[in-house]
Design an enzyme around this catalytic site. Structure first.
Site, PDB file in Angstrom:
ATOM      1  N   TYR A  96       0.879  -1.147   0.080  1.00 52.53           N
ATOM      2  CA  TYR A  96      -0.054   0.226   0.177  1.00 52.53           C
ATOM      3  C   TYR A  96       0.845   1.242  -0.072  1.00 52.53           C
ATOM      4  CZ  TYR A  96       0.664  -1.018   5.324  1.00 52.53           C
ATOM      5  OH  TYR A  96       1.125  -1.388   6.197  1.00 52.53           O
ATOM      6  N   THR A 118      12.269  -3.181  52.753  1.00 50.67           N
ATOM      7  CA  THR A 118      11.788  -1.603  52.867  1.00 50.67           C
ATOM      8  C   THR A 118      12.011  -1.215  51.227  1.00 50.67           C
ATOM      9  OG1 THR A 118      12.611  -1.389  55.068  1.00 50.67           O
ATOM     10  CG2 THR A 118      12.115   0.516  53.903  1.00 50.67           C
ATOM     11  N   PHE A 124       7.767   3.337  49.722  1.00 53.97           N
ATOM     12  CA  PHE A 124       6.748   3.618  50.671  1.00 53.97           C
ATOM     13  C   PHE A 124       6.662   3.133  52.083  1.00 53.97           C
ATOM     14  CE2 PHE A 124       5.192   3.794  45.950  1.00 53.97           C
ATOM     15  CZ  PHE A 124       4.982   5.111  46.078  1.00 53.97           C
ATOM     16  N   ASP A 165       8.738   4.123  36.581  1.00 52.78           N
ATOM     17  CA  ASP A 165       9.729   3.490  37.433  1.00 52.78           C
ATOM     18  C   ASP A 165      10.071   2.097  37.038  1.00 52.78           C
ATOM     19  OD1 ASP A 165      11.808   3.822  39.082  1.00 52.78           O
ATOM     20  OD2 ASP A 165      10.554   3.914  41.148  1.00 52.78           O
ATOM     21  N   LEU A 219       2.869   3.609  40.612  1.00 55.20           N
ATOM     22  CA  LEU A 219       2.913   4.081  41.958  1.00 55.20           C
ATOM     23  C   LEU A 219       3.711   5.393  42.147  1.00 55.20           C
ATOM     24  CD1 LEU A 219       3.015   0.887  44.334  1.00 55.20           C
ATOM     25  CD2 LEU A 219       0.941   1.993  43.504  1.00 55.20           C
TER      26      LEU A 219
END
Length: 633
Positions: A39, A383, A386, A495, A516
């Site tokens: 095309y 940890t 948040f 992230d 988040l």
């Protein structure tokens, strides 16, 4: 030109856009020749064709069919047809039904002897991340309507007399590769399904599932939870990924290991350590399957694994060896359980990973607010941004990970609204969000628990022996497919990095913490000048203007690939964040890792184009990674 068979001006729908809009529909000049359909741009005033916009080789076409129009479709898009090939459906709109019928008839005649012709197709469009006919959310999912055997695609004698291979066909390198592995067609309302796993009701609205029993689907308004009736007349909601269509689903057989890759198959077979141990898995080639077989013969210490492709005849029969053709894959497996027929061994022992059921979207139908009293905390996992993450149990028996959100670290109200949407996202390469505890502080986020932990740690410590290139690329493939699903749902991660992926007990990698970062309240994190900002994974437009998009996720994916192939090294390890933020917009790029060949490194570098529009989509990346993976195998 004399070689042109047909020529027509059609409207073509863009294959790359996620949302349909008038901008996605453009007139193109289509020209059909013996070798391809191409095309072009064209000049309507001068009647001349201009630049080539794309083409499809005739030999790669798997299906040609009409497409049912969507509701409120304008007149100029009423007569659609589709050309299916490795990259998916090419949607074309004819001016009237006669022109459409002419092109479909001619194309079917030309492709009827092609290899890998489809047995099923989607009669409706793929739009906004879902098939409108069957509501499946995977673009490469197998069709939901069986093709008519008289349609010119599956009938007729094979003209060439090319012999079948004399022995089973082991996986080879060198063929171009496919889209993502196709999934079996999904059930529809009124259809009978079989439970693959037991399911204990979590809420009063749920229905118990007993493995291998049949159920009738009553409602499918929620993609993840279907209303069903059991044989005793009891009704309730069941997790949709726990059942399979009775007619043709392989999932009900213990020897079928869905979503298992080559490395995982070899690990499982060698762990089982039984001569003749076998399983069937999705092949690297879309819509195909592979028999993986463990043998202690051949003189190799400890035994070896062989991988045999299940081939298809032009008539749609399945075979592993010449003259042993079968109408179904279960019939083929049954035969080879009693006859080696050219393989190193007959299929003696079923080896399966089916003991652990998949994750459900939520802990029961309609459950997103979780009672914290139902949670038992067992041990700390680490940890995060948040707060503390713990391993625990829900109702004393279901493994979960619990993020305890440190007060003041997150815009909680905004996140809680978003969590209701995020819970509906379900993919085998995404960590499943089960729900939240918001009635007290701190709030908890409850997710699927993955026993092998963080991908970054897994790369640095968990790969006990020197990993193969295939293993590393399979990790990249998992992430690409999870991100391709997020992309199809218009979700931006923001992230993406190895630290934000987890690894399950089978070695499958899943993306976590998607989206988040939007709710972080730490100014140091949200500023590109701060040390907590993911500078090392950020493209120029983020470093300079904080402009996030799916294309900034693509850049981060390239960096994640670099992490994988260095086994967890820190990107730009000798530079500070400030130096990186200054030099990346001026052309600084990561070097090629020692474990990455040129093809793998070229995938990384395509993610690091200065201009976002020049970077690929995740769907395109997933296809490319599969292509290289197939060649490596």
């Amino acid at each position: 030109m004399s070689e042109n068979i047909l020529e027509e001006i059609f409207i073509k729908r863009s294959q790359q856009k996620k949302k349909t809009s008038p901008l996605n529909y453009k007139e193109r000049l289509f020209i059909l020749t013996q070798k391809k359909i191409a095309y072009y741009d064209f000049d309507p005033e001068k009647g001349k064709r201009k630049g080539l916009r794309g083409s499809v080789d005739i030999e790669k076409i798997k299906c040609v069919e009409s497409v049912q129009p969507e509701p409120n479709t304008p007149q100029e898009r009423m007569y659609a047809f589709q050309i299916i090939y490795d990259e998916g459906p090419l949607y074309i709109f004819a001016k009237n039904d006669d022109v459409r019928a002419q092109w479909i008839k001619k194309l079917k005649e030309m492709v009827r002897f092609n290899k890998d012709l489809m047995q099923k197709y989607h009669p409706c469009f793929w739009a906004d991340g879902v098939w409108l006919c069957c509501h499946q959310e995977v673009k490469q999912a197998m069709g939901c309507k069986v093709l008519d055997s008289k349609n010119g695609l599956t009938c007729g004698r094979r003209l060439s007399r090319k012999p079948l291979p004399p022995t089973p066909t082991e996986e080879k390198t060198g063929r171009p590769l496919p889209p993502q592995p196709q999934e079996p067609s999904g059930p529809s309302v009124g259809m009978i399904v079989i439970a693959e796993y037991n399911y204990t009701p979590m809420t009063e609205q749920d229905l118990e599932l007993r493995k291998d029993e049949e159920y009738t689907i009553l409602e499918m308004s929620d993609t993840n939870w279907w209303r069903a009736r059991d044989k005793y007349g009891k009704e309730g909601y069941i997790p949709s990924n726990y059942v399979v269509e009775t007619e043709n689903g392989l999932e009900r057989f213990d020897w079928y290991c869905k979503n298992m890759n080559r490395s995982q198959a070899e690990m499982l077979l060698k762990t089982e350590n039984k001569d003749g141990g076998f399983l069937v898995r999705d092949s690297s080639k879309a819509g195909k399957y592979t028999v993986s077989l463990f043998s202690k013969g051949g003189g190799e210490t400890g035994g070896s694994c062989r991988h045999y492709n299940i081939c298809t005849t032009p008539q749609g029969q399945f075979y592993l060896a010449e003259k042993h053709n079968f109408s179904t894959i279960p019939e083929l497996i049954n035969y080879h359980q009693h006859n080696a027929a050219g393989m190193v061994s007959r299929l003696k022992y079923i080896v399966s990973n089916r003991a652990r059921p998949p994750s459900t979207a939520g802990l029961g139908y309609g459950v997103w607010e979780i009672d914290p009293h139902c949670l038992t905390f067992i041990k700390d996992l680490g940890t995060g941004q948040f707060g503390v993450v713990k391993y625990g149990k829900w109702q004393g028996k279901h493994d979960v990970a619990i993020k305890m959100i440190k007060e003041g670290s997150m815009s909680e109200d905004d996140f809680i609204e978003e969590a209701k949407i995020m819970m509906k996202l379900r993919h085998e390469n995404l960590v499943q969000l089960y729900g939240v505890c918001t009635k007290h502080r701190p709030i908890y986020i409850v997710t699927e628990f993955l026993s092998n932990g963080c991908l970054l740690t897994y790369l640095r410590e968990g790969l006990k022996q020197h990993p193969t290139t295939v293993q590393l690329l399979e990790i990249c493939k998992d992430v690409a497919e999870g991100m391709a699903y997020l992309e199809s749902q218009q979700f931006i991660h923001r992230d993406l990095a190895a630290r934000n992926c987890l690894v399950d007990g089978n070695g499958t990698v899943k993306v976590t913490d998607f989206g988040l970062s939007r709710y972080v309240l730490d100014d140091e994190y949200t500023s590109s000048a701060g040390s907590k900002f993911p500078v090392r994974w950020s493209p120029p437009e983020v470093l300079l203007y904080c402009k996030f998009s799916s294309k900034s996720d693509i850049w981060a994916y390239g960096v994640l690939m670099w992490e994988v192939y260095t086994l967890g090294w820190l990107p730009y390890e000798r530079l500070s964040n400030t130096e990186i933020a200054d030099q990346v917009p001026r052309g600084l790029r990561l070097y090629r890792p020692q474990l990455a060949n040129e093809k793998v490194y070229s995938i990384m570098t395509t993610c690091w184009h200065d201009k976002p529009d020049e970077r690929p989509t995740f769907h395109e990346l997933a296809l490319t990674v599969q292509d290289v993976l197939y060649e490596l195998q």
